[in-house]
Each structure stands twice: as structure tokens, then as C-alpha cells.
Design an enzyme around this catalytic site. Sequence first.
Site, PDB file in Angstrom:
ATOM      1  N   SER A 280      16.269  72.294 -23.023  1.00  0.00           N
ATOM      2  CA  SER A 280      16.066  72.709 -24.415  1.00  0.00           C
ATOM      3  C   SER A 280      17.413  72.812 -25.139  1.00  0.00           C
ATOM      4  O   SER A 280      17.545  72.408 -26.298  1.00  0.00           O
ATOM      5  CB  SER A 280      15.341  74.046 -24.449  1.00  0.00           C
ATOM      6  OG  SER A 280      15.528  74.678 -25.677  1.00  0.00           O
TER       7      SER A 280
ATOM      8  N   TRP B  74      18.595  69.400 -25.860  1.00  0.00           N
ATOM      9  CA  TRP B  74      17.806  68.805 -26.955  1.00  0.00           C
ATOM     10  C   TRP B  74      18.453  69.151 -28.301  1.00  0.00           C
ATOM     11  O   TRP B  74      18.479  68.338 -29.216  1.00  0.00           O
ATOM     12  CB  TRP B  74      16.371  69.348 -26.908  1.00  0.00           C
ATOM     13  CG  TRP B  74      15.540  68.897 -28.083  1.00  0.00           C
ATOM     14  CD1 TRP B  74      14.787  67.766 -28.176  1.00  0.00           C
ATOM     15  CD2 TRP B  74      15.385  69.565 -29.349  1.00  0.00           C
ATOM     16  NE1 TRP B  74      14.183  67.686 -29.399  1.00  0.00           N
ATOM     17  CE2 TRP B  74      14.530  68.788 -30.148  1.00  0.00           C
ATOM     18  CE3 TRP B  74      15.882  70.757 -29.888  1.00  0.00           C
ATOM     19  CZ2 TRP B  74      14.165  69.135 -31.442  1.00  0.00           C
ATOM     20  CZ3 TRP B  74      15.518  71.106 -31.184  1.00  0.00           C
ATOM     21  CH2 TRP B  74      14.675  70.302 -31.936  1.00  0.00           C
ATOM     22  N   HIS B  75      18.976  70.390 -28.384  1.00  0.00           N
ATOM     23  CA  HIS B  75      19.553  70.819 -29.657  1.00  0.00           C
ATOM     24  C   HIS B  75      20.768  70.000 -30.046  1.00  0.00           C
ATOM     25  O   HIS B  75      20.971  69.690 -31.208  1.00  0.00           O
ATOM     26  CB  HIS B  75      19.916  72.309 -29.617  1.00  0.00           C
ATOM     27  CG  HIS B  75      18.739  73.185 -29.844  1.00  0.00           C
ATOM     28  ND1 HIS B  75      17.872  73.516 -28.832  1.00  0.00           N
ATOM     29  CD2 HIS B  75      18.260  73.781 -30.958  1.00  0.00           C
ATOM     30  CE1 HIS B  75      16.909  74.289 -29.320  1.00  0.00           C
ATOM     31  NE2 HIS B  75      17.124  74.464 -30.609  1.00  0.00           N
ATOM     32  N   GLY B  76      21.598  69.674 -29.085  1.00  0.00           N
ATOM     33  CA  GLY B  76      22.792  68.916 -29.444  1.00  0.00           C
ATOM     34  C   GLY B  76      23.464  68.356 -28.219  1.00  0.00           C
ATOM     35  O   GLY B  76      23.377  68.936 -27.125  1.00  0.00           O
TER      36      GLY B  76
ATOM     37  N   PHE C 134      20.078  67.936 -35.409  1.00  0.00           N
ATOM     38  CA  PHE C 134      19.456  67.784 -34.087  1.00  0.00           C
ATOM     39  C   PHE C 134      18.399  66.692 -34.113  1.00  0.00           C
ATOM     40  O   PHE C 134      17.640  66.533 -33.221  1.00  0.00           O
ATOM     41  CB  PHE C 134      18.839  69.109 -33.624  1.00  0.00           C
ATOM     42  CG  PHE C 134      19.825  70.257 -33.690  1.00  0.00           C
ATOM     43  CD1 PHE C 134      21.149  70.055 -33.303  1.00  0.00           C
ATOM     44  CD2 PHE C 134      19.461  71.494 -34.139  1.00  0.00           C
ATOM     45  CE1 PHE C 134      22.066  71.085 -33.375  1.00  0.00           C
ATOM     46  CE2 PHE C 134      20.369  72.546 -34.203  1.00  0.00           C
ATOM     47  CZ  PHE C 134      21.670  72.333 -33.820  1.00  0.00           C
TER      48      PHE C 134
END
Lengths: 329, 467
Positions: free
Chosen positions: B319, B322-324, B467
Site C-alpha cells: 500500500s 502504491w502511494h509513490g 499517485f
Amino acid sequence: MSSSTFNSDHEIRTWRVFLRRAALFVAMLWVVLWTVDTAFNWGFSQGIFYKQQWVNSIRDQSFDLVVLGSSRSLTTIDTAGLAERTGLSVVNLSLDGSGPADQLCLVKMFLEDNHNTAKRILLQVDHWALTGPGNVDSSYRFFLPFRNRKSVSQSLAVAYPESGRSYRLRDAIPMVSYGRSNSYWSLDKLANSLHAFQKPTFGELGSHLIDRSYPTDAPTQCVVPQVLAAQFRIINEITEVCRTNGIEVLMFTAPWFDRQDRGGWQAQLPELAALADHFHDFGDLYRGRRELFYDLSHLNKAGAMIFTEELASAVVGTKSVNGTQAVGQ
Amino acid sequence: MLFNSVEFVVFLAVVVALYAIVPQTIRWIILLISSYYFYMSWKIEYGLLILASTAINYVAAIVMTRVEQERTRFVICSAAVILTLGILFTFKYIGFAIDSINGVTESLLNARWIDPIQLVLPVGISFFTFQTLSYTIDVYRRTFTAVTHFGKFALYIVFFPQLVAGPIERPQNLMSQILSPPTPTPALFASGLQLILWGAIKKIVVADHLALYVNEVYNNPGANQGIAVILATLFFAIQIYCDFSGYTDIAIGSARLLGFRLMQNFDRPYLATSIQDFWRRWHISLSTWFRDYVYIPLGGNRGTVAIKNRNLLLTFVISGLWHGAAWTFVVWGAIHGVFIVLEQLLNRTGIRFQGIAGWAYTFTVVNLAWVFFRCNQIQDIPTIFTSAMNLSASALFVPSISKIDNLLCPLLAIGLLTAERLSTTSCFRVPFQNSLAFRYALYVTGILLVTTLGVFGRPNEFIYFQF
């Protein structure tokens, strides 16, 4: 809405009620925003924090000499010293970050709206004022509370004939313009306009002298690009306004630390000088004298003191066009 | 086209008007064209990218419905997932992967193995990729029937209100509404406008103001000390909440103007009393996505405690990633994962996080983790923490922003939290529902707040757009 949107008469009635209420809300909102916009115009016009506000506060007065220009005449002239040396009544209307369009607004507000009079004007010009196309956003922001005045709206229309219409369109919705400029014409500035708890950065006669030295690692050369004809038109407009009001125009360039590539500038000087009654180019007067500058284009307080002496001599020593001695002689 | 721009206001008004005028049968065409226009206004090439992702998953879903063999269906689903994630990886992670490999080879062999690649990250790619995957996986799981209408499927992927930053919708909710479009009602329309205004206040007034303070501190690590750094971190917590939930409110509100209901994405996350509770309230569409498509396939709660905790930790690290594409986000995800695992272990011993102590613990952990999320690079972390602890040299005001902005930041942060709290109480709810004058007064106040205190004229993109 298309007929298939609605399933029943009840829905149609509900939408009608909703649209009526929405229309009522929009009308009410417009009235509120217009009232707030008008109140902002009034409130800001009471202040003296920004130079434009201060100029607006000067009414029905007579001056021997008016200084007009950008930061290069705001920070490089000791106005009180100039008044003392020449024996003239002097006021400095120079506005930091202004260009010819803004100066046209200022001089028209000063003379036409506020019924002030002057005998001479010291108009500071330099290549920055003449090489760019002007910044309509900046001009519009500077004079936002005064934009409905004839003097300002006419000046902006003259300076920005093409983009003026889009600004008038924006004004059709009240508060939109204030929204876009709310960091400059902010709520604290409004409060300050009404109660003056924060003093302006400039002094009583409009100068702002800066007691700071020029860092040795800072850039030292200023390259002067080609002058644009478009800005000549606005300088010409300023001189025309002055002449209409019987004011003699003394044009000058303020000192640079190191002005480079003077070919373009020098070539334009005769044309520029022709717009004025007298022209003085002080650009290279203190070339390379770091102790007199706080950056490459602005004299510091010490520099301003000695430059003011120079300027006073020029003012006093300049014969007016109608053949009499300069005012104060 | 940003939600906080005049262009979007005009665009939305035109789309809503057209949508209302045209017959119901062709409304999806209006939405599809306007959604592609919306996305391609960033870059025309983006249209091709999203079209490719749409085509891959459309074909995969159709083929899966025609194939009975589980193994073949699994292969088709896997191929679609790999191809879709491949697009995401190429644009979002390849630069990060190369930098990481080069970092290792440089430290071990003193040489770079691969030349760095810098690709422009398409806006919202992580969001529409996950939304696309949820459809394909649900078709594979037979929890949703494949859609045969390519246009309507394409609209599900590109629906403009939630395209660039969610909520990440599920086919069961959004696709169902696209297939049988709901009729907009005045009540839904009005609630949409309310949400748009509230979202604009959160983004333009609160988040963008706080950004002035936060950016100054975090972009110049070490320049400010003590309380200023602590305040900047607290302000960032409010900033990112207002930025993202403000965007979500505008997205949900815009969809409501067209009659669509999108899922809730936030539920007052800073009232959470545990990290687990926080993730039930923060970015709900993403946390439920990870639960359904990562955590459960990894094994979820099945197996030993160690396996469950491994699954939890892994889900949160993914997770974070996924953000960056940066180690800061990985660490941020890992911190949340570690604390959730700790909470699970404590729960087993009978210790539960609740009440004011639970809230204080959660708020502290969330804020500490935000430091990693916000810092520009992982190397800034020691400086930021050292500066935060240097209380003797601290000053409340950040000198490089105006005094009024320094003062406004805490006022806006407190004002926002108070307003959110008040909005759930009956002393607000009752007059709001019953009095037209009260509602109108609030709307006018909100619009005046935006005009007088909103931050305009700066490039204020939404944080989650990256993102």
C-alpha cells in the site's frame, strides 16, 4: 431537461421548486457579493498602506515637484532631502514594482481624480519599464479597489487595449477579482486600511530608503535589451497628461551598479528624451561603487543621500521650457 | 484540468447541462466523451494509455465468461492483471527500480548498471489501474458479470469525477449505475453542490493555506526548529486530509450532479482510536481494495498468527509503494503495518485501544508516519527529527511566510476540525435540514470564505494526483 428525465409530474414539480430556489439563491448571492465587493472598494480606498492607497489619500494639494517611477525612484531618492535642498514642496508617488501603465494610473488618479496640482514632474524611466510588454495582471491587482474610477479604467484601457475586455468581463461577477488578488488585498489589509495598525514601508513624503549593503557574491551586471515601442506609447501618454495639466516633465534614469550593453539603450535615448522637457541619464554615475548600492539596480540609503544631492542640482539647474528658471530659483 | 480551476467549473456546468438535455439512452456517450476530454486535457497521449488498459481488461473479461475451464480463466485473468500492472509499473516504478538497483551496484561495485529513465507519470494511473483490476478480478471470481457494451465499460474506467484520485470504485456500485443510469433528483443535485462547496473550502482555503507553512518547513529541512517543525507535521496531517477529502467531496459532489452515487472515502479519520480504526476511516476505497484483492488472496486471517501478521505487514508495505515510487512511502506503509500487527498481538492479550488514550496513541503514530510520507527524500528524516527536538531554538512563526498566513494556519486547522465535529451534532443538523435561510447563509459564508481566504494563483495540485 429532456422529457425522459422525469418519471412523474411530482418530479417535474420538485425540479421546478428546486430551480426557483436556486435562482433565488443565485440572485441573493450576487447581491451579497456585489455589496461585499463595493464595501471592499470603499474600505481599501480609506487606507494608506500601499502606495496607490496613499496617493489616493492626497487630495486638493499643490506641489512644486512630483517624483514618479518604480522602486528605482522610490528607494534611490531621499524626498525630504530633495525638498530641503531645492526649497520645493515635493512628493514621491513612485510605486515598487510598477511599470509605465501603473504610473499612468497613479498620475491620473493624483491629478484628475484628486484634483492635486504640480509644476514639475521627475519621471524616472529605465529599460525595464520600456522593454517588457507590461503586466496586465499586476496592473489590475495594484489598482483593484480603484478600477471603477474613470482615471484608472481609462489608463488600463490605454495600456492594455487587448486584454482590458477580459478583465471587465471578470468583473461581471463581483468578488472574483478580489478572490484572485486576496493575498495582496487581503482581509488583514482591509482591517489595516480602516484602522492603520500597520505603517506603510515608505515615509511621510513617499520615499523608502534601504540601509543595506550589496552582497559581494551577488550578480553585478545588468544587460539592457532593446527598448520596445509599445511602452513609449504609455510614457508618451504620461507626458501628455502632465502637459495637459501644465506640468513640466524632467525625465531621468537612476544609477546602476554596472549597466551593460548600452548600445540598444543609447540608441533609444534621443527618442525617449524627445518626450520630456529635460532628460538626465544618471545610469553610470556611481558605476562599480558597491558601498552605494544594495543590489545591482538600487542605491542604498547612503547612495540615495548623495544621489539626491545630484538630483537636486539637476532640478535646480534645469531651466524650464518656457524660459524661466527652474522652480525654486 | 484541476478540480480547483475555473476551467473545471465551466466544464462541469456544460457536462451537467448536456447530460440533462439529451435523451437517457445516449447519456453515456456524453459522459464518455467528456471523461476522455477531461483526461486528455492533461496530455492527449494519456487517452491512448487508458484506452489500452480498457481494451485489455474488456477482452479478458469477455473471454473469461466464454471459457469454462478454471485453469484457462485463471491464465486469462493473470495475463490481464500482469499487462495492466505492467503499464502501471512502466510509468510509475521503472525509474524507482532502476535507481534502487543502481544504488546497490554503486555501493557494492562502485558502478551504475543501468542508465536512469525518467517517464512522465500519467495522472491518476494508480487509481484507474486498481479500478480496472477490481472489475477483471470480480469477473474471474464470478462476483460480477462481464459487460458486453464496450462504450459503457470504457465509461466505468474513465468516469471523470473519480478518474484521477478516486474513490476507487467497484463494478458492483459504479458499473451497475452506468448500466441502469439513475435519474438525478433535486435533493441529490443539491447535496452534490453542497459537497462541491465543502470540498472547495477544504482544499482551497484550508489545505492550500497550510501548504504554505508545511512546504516551507519540509522543503528546507534544518532551516526551522522545534515547535515550527512539530506544527508543520500537525498541519500536514490536516493539509493532506483536507486536500484529499476535499478532492473526494468534489468528486462525489460532481457525480451526484449527474445522478451517480460514489462510495464514501473518509469518515473523520482523526477521531480513530487505533491504527486499525484509522484505516476503516481513511481512504476507505483503497483500504477495502487492498483487503479484498491483496490481503485476502495472500491468505488473510487464515493460518497461524505469524502468517496473518506477515500478510498484514506485506499488504501495508505494498500500500505504501502504491502511494509513490520512493522509500519514504514504503517506510510510511511499513510503520502502519507494524503498528497494526502490534495492535493485533495486544488484542490477543486482551488489551484494546479505545477512548482518549487510544485516540492520543493513534494520532501520534499517524503523525509520526506522516513525516516519512511528506519528507522529500529519506535522507531528510534525521534532520527533520533532530530539528523537531531542538525546542530551545524554536519559533512559532516561519519567517519566510507572512505573519497573517502564520496566524491563519492554526486558526484554519482548528476551525476545520471544529466544523467537522459540529456538522454531526443536532444543533447543526436540525437547522440545516429545516431552515432554508440557515442553509443559504452557510453557502454564502462558504463562498465568501473561498474568495477572501482561498489560495489562488499558485500551482496547487492535489497531493494525491501524483499517485
